[in-house]
Design a protein around this motif. Structure first.
Motif, mmCIF file in Angstrom:
data_model
loop_
_atom_site.group_PDB
_atom_site.id
_atom_site.type_symbol
_atom_site.label_atom_id
_atom_site.label_comp_id
_atom_site.label_asym_id
_atom_site.label_seq_id
_atom_site.Cartn_x
_atom_site.Cartn_y
_atom_site.Cartn_z
ATOM 1 N N LYS A 20 -19.137 3.170 13.584
ATOM 2 C CA LYS A 20 -19.115 1.707 13.504
ATOM 3 C C LYS A 20 -20.419 1.182 12.906
ATOM 4 O O LYS A 20 -20.414 0.285 12.069
ATOM 5 N N TYR A 22 -20.437 1.841 9.134
ATOM 6 C CA TYR A 22 -19.361 1.247 8.336
ATOM 7 C C TYR A 22 -19.839 0.327 7.196
ATOM 8 O O TYR A 22 -19.349 0.463 6.071
ATOM 9 N N ASN A 68 -14.304 5.510 7.830
ATOM 10 C CA ASN A 68 -12.847 5.559 7.964
ATOM 11 C C ASN A 68 -12.352 6.987 8.180
ATOM 12 O O ASN A 68 -11.419 7.219 8.958
ATOM 13 N N PHE A 116 -13.080 7.700 11.810
ATOM 14 C CA PHE A 116 -12.091 7.044 12.677
ATOM 15 C C PHE A 116 -10.755 7.778 12.622
ATOM 16 O O PHE A 116 -10.068 7.916 13.642
ATOM 17 N N GLU A 117 -10.393 8.274 11.452
ATOM 18 C CA GLU A 117 -9.144 9.032 11.319
ATOM 19 C C GLU A 117 -9.230 10.318 12.142
ATOM 20 O O GLU A 117 -8.300 10.667 12.870
ATOM 21 N N CYS A 138 -8.647 6.800 16.026
ATOM 22 C CA CYS A 138 -8.911 5.481 16.591
ATOM 23 C C CYS A 138 -9.237 4.502 15.469
ATOM 24 O O CYS A 138 -9.252 4.871 14.302
ATOM 25 N N THR A 139 -9.481 3.278 15.850
ATOM 26 C CA THR A 139 -9.930 2.271 14.902
ATOM 27 C C THR A 139 -11.345 1.853 15.288
ATOM 28 O O THR A 139 -11.841 2.212 16.356
ATOM 29 N N GLN A 140 -11.947 1.067 14.435
ATOM 30 C CA GLN A 140 -13.290 0.570 14.692
ATOM 31 C C GLN A 140 -13.352 -0.225 16.000
ATOM 32 O O GLN A 140 -14.364 -0.226 16.685
ATOM 33 N N ASP A 141 -12.258 -0.900 16.336
ATOM 34 C CA ASP A 141 -12.219 -1.773 17.509
ATOM 35 C C ASP A 141 -11.713 -1.086 18.769
ATOM 36 O O ASP A 141 -11.634 -1.715 19.819
ATOM 37 N N SER A 142 -11.388 0.199 18.678
ATOM 38 C CA SER A 142 -10.896 0.916 19.852
ATOM 39 C C SER A 142 -11.943 0.923 20.951
ATOM 40 O O SER A 142 -13.139 0.964 20.686
#
Length: 175
Positions: free
Chosen positions: A131, A134, A142, A145-146, A150-154
């Motif tokens: 994060k 980023y 990215n 995160f893959e 998860c995503t950045q906001d997880s």
């Protein structure tokens, strides 16, 4: 990603010119970006993750402490002040701290539960690192995160599956 990371490590809020030095570029990418940051994910993402069937546990007190030590408003403050070199320096300090944590825990020598605990703690900090990175290297973040599924906001990565590790980026030779 390589050039963006290198330039961010040189940029501050002044209008000075930046001199590009090929050997410095190669050294910074190979030691800082690949050898420090990406090394965290590759160390726990390969054989060790398969040992725990790519399934994380819960963060323990030690992991919470590591997360707290690695969570800093300095990074966001320096982004706002356009002090990208300070952002990169703070990120590298976190990378050093996490790599030391891995060395101290030696998850390759522990039982499955201890290995799972170490990987869970490390990858939760790894999500925070992605994060932080980023704005500088979004493609690399990215990919992280893959890998972490998860995503950045997880929120925290607990009791979940991560994906099999694939090389995020590699060291570079001279240009």
């Amino acid at each position: 990603s390589y050039l963006r990371f290198y330039l961010a490590g040189k940029l501050n809020n002044s209008i000075d010119d930046i001199d590009f030095n090929e050997s410095d570029f190669v050294k910074k990418i190979n030691s800082d970006l690949v050898g420090n940051i990406v090394n965290i994910y590759s160390r726990v993402g390969t054989t060790l993750s398969s040992k725990i069937d790519y399934t994380l546990g819960t963060i323990d007190d030690e992991g919470e402490q590591l997360l707290e030590e690695c969570s800093t408003n300095e990074i966001y403050k320096n982004y706002e002040l356009l002090e990208y070199s300070k952002v990169v320096a703070e990120i590298l300090k976190i990378g050093d701290k996490v790599n030391s944590y891995i060395n101290d825990r030696e998850p390759w020598k522990t039982n499955i539960d201890e290995t799972r605990q170490t990987i869970t703690n490390v990858l939760n900090v790894g999500k925070v690192l992605a994060k932080y990175l980023y704005p500088i290297v979004p493609e690399l973040s990215n990919k992280i995160f893959e890998f972490l599924n998860c995503t950045q906001d997880s929120e925290k990565l607990e009791n979940c599956k991560i994906n099999k590790y694939e090389v995020l980026i590699s060291k570079i030779q001279g240009i």
